[in-house]
Design a protein around this motif. Structure first.
Motif, PDB file in Angstrom:
ATOM      1  N   SER A  10     -16.853  11.887  -8.108  1.00 50.43           N
ATOM      2  CA  SER A  10     -15.810  11.092  -7.942  1.00 50.43           C
ATOM      3  C   SER A  10     -15.860  10.122  -8.328  1.00 50.43           C
ATOM      4  O   SER A  10     -14.654   9.222  -8.802  1.00 50.43           O
ATOM      5  CB  SER A  10     -15.989  10.638  -6.488  1.00 50.43           C
ATOM      6  OG  SER A  10     -16.253  12.046  -5.556  1.00 50.43           O
ATOM      7  N   THR A 281      -5.335   5.284  -3.207  1.00 50.64           N
ATOM      8  CA  THR A 281      -4.417   6.948  -3.362  1.00 50.64           C
ATOM      9  C   THR A 281      -5.159   7.390  -4.962  1.00 50.64           C
ATOM     10  O   THR A 281      -6.249   8.505  -3.679  1.00 50.64           O
ATOM     11  CB  THR A 281      -3.432   7.481  -3.018  1.00 50.64           C
ATOM     12  OG1 THR A 281      -2.747   6.544  -2.344  1.00 50.64           O
ATOM     13  CG2 THR A 281      -2.646   8.909  -3.334  1.00 50.64           C
ATOM     14  N   TYR A 284      -9.197   7.892  -3.396  1.00 54.91           N
ATOM     15  CA  TYR A 284      -9.018   9.008  -1.659  1.00 54.91           C
ATOM     16  C   TYR A 284      -8.737  10.681  -2.668  1.00 54.91           C
ATOM     17  O   TYR A 284      -9.445  11.601  -1.806  1.00 54.91           O
ATOM     18  CB  TYR A 284      -8.314   8.513  -0.588  1.00 54.91           C
ATOM     19  CG  TYR A 284      -9.122   7.346   0.135  1.00 54.91           C
ATOM     20  CD1 TYR A 284      -9.682   8.003   1.148  1.00 54.91           C
ATOM     21  CD2 TYR A 284      -8.968   5.990  -0.215  1.00 54.91           C
ATOM     22  CE1 TYR A 284     -10.682   7.175   1.830  1.00 54.91           C
ATOM     23  CE2 TYR A 284      -9.209   5.041   0.539  1.00 54.91           C
ATOM     24  CZ  TYR A 284     -10.332   5.120   1.609  1.00 54.91           C
ATOM     25  OH  TYR A 284     -11.302   4.553   2.259  1.00 54.91           O
ATOM     26  N   ASN A 285      -8.126  10.657  -3.751  1.00 54.51           N
ATOM     27  CA  ASN A 285      -7.449  11.518  -3.509  1.00 54.51           C
ATOM     28  C   ASN A 285      -8.866  13.115  -4.342  1.00 54.51           C
ATOM     29  O   ASN A 285      -9.401  13.972  -3.991  1.00 54.51           O
ATOM     30  CB  ASN A 285      -6.335  12.374  -4.331  1.00 54.51           C
ATOM     31  CG  ASN A 285      -4.906  11.628  -4.372  1.00 54.51           C
ATOM     32  OD1 ASN A 285      -5.156  12.702  -2.628  1.00 54.51           O
ATOM     33  ND2 ASN A 285      -4.252  11.558  -4.795  1.00 54.51           N
ATOM     34  N   ILE A 287     -11.808  11.489  -4.066  1.00 54.25           N
ATOM     35  CA  ILE A 287     -13.484  11.447  -2.850  1.00 54.25           C
ATOM     36  C   ILE A 287     -12.856  12.744  -2.342  1.00 54.25           C
ATOM     37  O   ILE A 287     -14.043  13.134  -1.551  1.00 54.25           O
ATOM     38  CB  ILE A 287     -12.726  10.392  -1.797  1.00 54.25           C
ATOM     39  CG1 ILE A 287     -13.265   9.165  -2.371  1.00 54.25           C
ATOM     40  CG2 ILE A 287     -13.982  10.349  -0.604  1.00 54.25           C
ATOM     41  CD1 ILE A 287     -13.633   7.555  -1.885  1.00 54.25           C
ATOM     42  N   THR A 288     -11.668  12.919  -1.663  1.00 54.11           N
ATOM     43  CA  THR A 288     -11.546  14.122  -0.664  1.00 54.11           C
ATOM     44  C   THR A 288     -12.627  15.332  -1.430  1.00 54.11           C
ATOM     45  O   THR A 288     -12.887  16.198  -0.433  1.00 54.11           O
ATOM     46  CB  THR A 288      -9.848  14.186  -0.830  1.00 54.11           C
ATOM     47  OG1 THR A 288      -8.735  13.813  -0.200  1.00 54.11           O
ATOM     48  CG2 THR A 288      -9.017  15.615   0.805  1.00 54.11           C
ATOM     49  N   ILE A 310     -16.693   4.867   4.219  1.00 58.36           N
ATOM     50  CA  ILE A 310     -15.525   5.239   3.585  1.00 58.36           C
ATOM     51  C   ILE A 310     -14.362   4.078   4.599  1.00 58.36           C
ATOM     52  O   ILE A 310     -13.216   3.964   3.512  1.00 58.36           O
ATOM     53  CB  ILE A 310     -15.396   6.837   3.813  1.00 58.36           C
ATOM     54  CG1 ILE A 310     -15.827   8.065   2.697  1.00 58.36           C
ATOM     55  CG2 ILE A 310     -13.633   7.152   2.670  1.00 58.36           C
ATOM     56  CD1 ILE A 310     -16.357   8.497   2.522  1.00 58.36           C
ATOM     57  N   ASP A 311     -14.328   4.427   5.662  1.00 56.63           N
ATOM     58  CA  ASP A 311     -13.304   4.001   6.604  1.00 56.63           C
ATOM     59  C   ASP A 311     -13.364   2.377   6.099  1.00 56.63           C
ATOM     60  O   ASP A 311     -12.916   1.647   6.342  1.00 56.63           O
ATOM     61  CB  ASP A 311     -13.563   4.548   7.588  1.00 56.63           C
ATOM     62  CG  ASP A 311     -12.122   4.333   8.786  1.00 56.63           C
ATOM     63  OD1 ASP A 311     -11.422   4.008   8.764  1.00 56.63           O
ATOM     64  OD2 ASP A 311     -12.557   3.991  10.014  1.00 56.63           O
ATOM     65  N   SER A 314     -12.200   0.951   3.293  1.00 54.97           N
ATOM     66  CA  SER A 314     -10.136   1.399   3.583  1.00 54.97           C
ATOM     67  C   SER A 314     -10.138   0.346   4.267  1.00 54.97           C
ATOM     68  O   SER A 314      -9.366  -0.493   3.637  1.00 54.97           O
ATOM     69  CB  SER A 314     -10.342   2.613   4.127  1.00 54.97           C
ATOM     70  OG  SER A 314      -9.079   2.718   4.287  1.00 54.97           O
ATOM     71  N   VAL A 362      -5.469   5.926   6.452  1.00 54.74           N
ATOM     72  CA  VAL A 362      -5.925   6.954   5.420  1.00 54.74           C
ATOM     73  C   VAL A 362      -7.580   7.701   5.588  1.00 54.74           C
ATOM     74  O   VAL A 362      -7.035   9.164   4.754  1.00 54.74           O
ATOM     75  CB  VAL A 362      -6.128   5.535   4.246  1.00 54.74           C
ATOM     76  CG1 VAL A 362      -6.249   6.041   3.132  1.00 54.74           C
ATOM     77  CG2 VAL A 362      -4.758   5.211   4.033  1.00 54.74           C
ATOM     78  N   THR A 363      -8.342   7.215   5.463  1.00 52.85           N
ATOM     79  CA  THR A 363      -9.609   7.897   5.635  1.00 52.85           C
ATOM     80  C   THR A 363      -9.693   9.550   6.857  1.00 52.85           C
ATOM     81  O   THR A 363      -9.623  10.341   6.389  1.00 52.85           O
ATOM     82  CB  THR A 363     -10.955   6.724   6.423  1.00 52.85           C
ATOM     83  OG1 THR A 363     -11.050   5.663   5.620  1.00 52.85           O
ATOM     84  CG2 THR A 363     -12.192   7.434   6.433  1.00 52.85           C
ATOM     85  N   MET A 366      -7.771  11.483   5.170  1.00 52.72           N
ATOM     86  CA  MET A 366      -8.110  12.277   3.948  1.00 52.72           C
ATOM     87  C   MET A 366      -9.270  13.350   4.705  1.00 52.72           C
ATOM     88  O   MET A 366      -9.727  14.323   4.125  1.00 52.72           O
ATOM     89  CB  MET A 366      -9.450  11.215   3.267  1.00 52.72           C
ATOM     90  CG  MET A 366     -10.387  11.796   1.988  1.00 52.72           C
ATOM     91  SD  MET A 366     -12.078  10.876   2.291  1.00 52.72           S
ATOM     92  CE  MET A 366     -12.946  10.767   3.627  1.00 52.72           C
TER      93      MET A 366
END
Length: 530
Positions: A10, A281, A284-285, A287-288, A310-311, A314, A362-363, A366
């Motif tokens: 990551s 993004t 988060y991409n 991290i996904t 993570i939230d 964010s 967003v979180t 994800m």
């Protein structure tokens, strides 16, 4: 070891993509400035509008890439190359079909351009411009499919060198073309050939990197895998349609109800938001894929703990960037392009709030993608898109540009809360109302309160130009930081993030000094997000 590997991948992905992002946006900013000076706001508006119009054609993709990405997590973890080969071959065939569908719909859409653009007859060579945009869009489906593999495998950082080379080449050539030819069509042709070359180079690299994967496999997908993909694609279809109706129709509404030049003015502010979103993004991409790996290997309590961290991250990123945008966006536009391109402060405030409010989910998005929960809330984006279009059109009639943005904010209320509810119902162990009361609602209230305070303070700063910009920026950062510390200092997520940042800073300082502390050797497990 698995947790360390997830974190390492990551961090590699985020850091390498950040380098590409910085180069891309610095060069892109220079290119855009020259573009505006030479071609003017009308072509800037056309660029923004046709990008939105042609994003409509991406609906044909129906979320297949997300469904395929989810399907790759497990076989990649297990080293099942045969299954990965079958999935990638299937993906290639599907994308080839989608390319044909996009081309057909693009040709049909060509005959409705005059209905979308008020100044259709006054923009030279608009038909040729549209065709070039269409060819560029269609070509992507034949050259980009392999990238999903290296992304799902958490190794997208290996594409950094290729991305930097072609990003630099593209912007350099576009600047030269603008200065010499002063022609939008020449600008688009340059973009087409460089992007095609980049996709080909990327495909060659991925093929060599994954020699064990057969991209022309004769093996058919297992019934269970195919059934899961089809189920997720059907659900993602609703998400894709809804997503476009929410984010892809604003410029069309503005162009039709106001004018195409306003699209250009609005797009300058959106450029700043897009640059910020690109970083978030990107994070988060990457991290996904790691979160998807986490869901395969960890229990629900661990998943919830990571989700909350993570939230909170964010919230900090979106609230900080939203506040800074509110404080200095118009000052920046004034310095960059002049007062002619500035929007009224109400519009700027609504853009800031829309950015933050969208960031609240967003979180959740994800985690939903990582868990493959596409079916559970498939009706939400459709409902949201209907609300967005209807409310935006009505409010635009009375409020102009501000109405378009306010319509998007109003329509975001439903997905912001229902999507989180789905996650807590399916993959977490905590009651949803506890999360809402302790985290989501306080985040929203705090942002609104800080935004109002910053706006009130900034109204007293009468200094113009660069000095006023710097002063507003410093004040916004200081006030934001102090208030966030006072409000969240007792939150364990705040202290965790503080420790992580402190640890990173210590590592950087020690590397600069050529030293290495014991804390560095032992901190991997203590301050690991994924």
């Amino acid at each position: 070891m698995q947790e360390t590997s997830r974190t390492k991948n990551s961090l590699f992905n985020v850091s390498s993509n950040f380098v590409v992002y910085m180069i891309k946006n610095i060069l892109g900013f220079i290119t855009r400035t020259i573009f505006i000076k030479i071609l003017g706001e009308t072509y800037l508006g056309v660029n923004g509008l046709l990008t939105n119009v042609l994003s409509m054609l991406s609906l044909a993709e129906l979320g297949i890439s997300s469904a395929i990405s989810f399907g790759l997590y497990k076989p990649l973890v297990e080293g099942d190359n045969s299954k990965v080969s079958a999935i990638m071959t299937f993906f290639k065939k599907v994308y080839e079909i989608i390319g044909i569908i996009v081309l057909v719909f693009g040709v049909v859409l060509y005959f409705f351009l005059d209905k979308m653009i008020k100044e259709y007859n006054s923009i030279p060579q608009l038909n040729i411009i549209y065709i070039l945009y269409l060819i560029n869009t269609v070509s992507t489906y034949y050259t980009a499919y392999k990238e999903i593999l290296i992304t799902a495998d958490q190794k997208a950082y290996k594409l950094t060198k290729i991305n930097i080379i072609f990003t630099t080449l593209l912007n350099t050539l576009q600047i030269i073309v603008l200065l010499i030819f002063k022609n939008f069509i020449a600008y688009l042709i340059t973009q087409f050939f460089v992007q095609i070359a980049q996709k080909i180079a990327t495909n060659i690299y991925i093929t060599k990197e994954y020699k064990e994967i057969n991209f022309k496999s004769k093996q058919k997908l297992e019934d269970g895998t195919l059934k899961t993909i089809k189920k997720n694609v059907k659900a993602m279809m609703f998400h894709k349609i809804g997503e476009y109706c929410i984010y892809g129709t604003d410029n069309i509404i503005i162009s039709r109800m106001i004018d195409v030049a306003t699209v250009g003015f609005y797009s300058n502010y959106n450029l700043i938001i897009t640059m910020i979103n690109s970083v978030i993004t990107m994070i988060y991409n990457n991290i996904t894929a790691s979160f998807g790996n986490l869901l395969v290997n960890e229990d629900k309590s661990k998943n919830l703990e990571i989700f909350k961290k993570i939230d909170f991250m964010s919230f900090i990123m979106h609230s900080f960037c939203g506040i800074i945008f509110l404080a200095v966006a118009s000052r920046f536009i004034n310095i960059w392009l002049g007062s002619k391109f500035m929007l009224e402060q109400l519009v700027v405030m609504l853009i800031s709030f829309s950015f933050f409010f969208t960031g609240l989910r967003v979180t959740s998005a994800m985690a939903r993608n990582a868990a493959g929960l596409y079916n559970e809330d498939k009706w939400v984006p459709i409902a949201q898109s209907i609300i967005n279009i209807v409310v935006s059109i009505i409010l635009t009639y009375y409020m102009g540009l501000a109405g378009v943005i306010l319509g998007t904010i109003i329509s975001s209320i439903l997905p912001n809360y229902y999507r989180s509810y789905i996650l807590f119902k399916n993959i977490f162990i905590e009651k949803y109302y506890k999360y809402i009361l302790k985290y989501n609602i306080p985040y929203l209230v705090v942002f609104i309160a800080i935004a109002m305070i910053i706006y009130a303070i900034d109204s007293f700063i009468k200094i113009e130009g660069i000095y006023g910009f710097v002063l507003s920026l410093i004040v916004a950062i200081l006030v934001y930081s102090i208030l966030i510390y006072i409000i969240f200092r007792k939150y364990k997520e705040f202290n965790y993030l503080k420790d992580v940042l402190k640890n990173i800073l210590n590592k950087v300082l020690n590397k600069l000094k050529g030293g290495r502390t014991n804390g560095e050797r032992t901190s991997n497990n203590n301050n690991t997000m994924l």
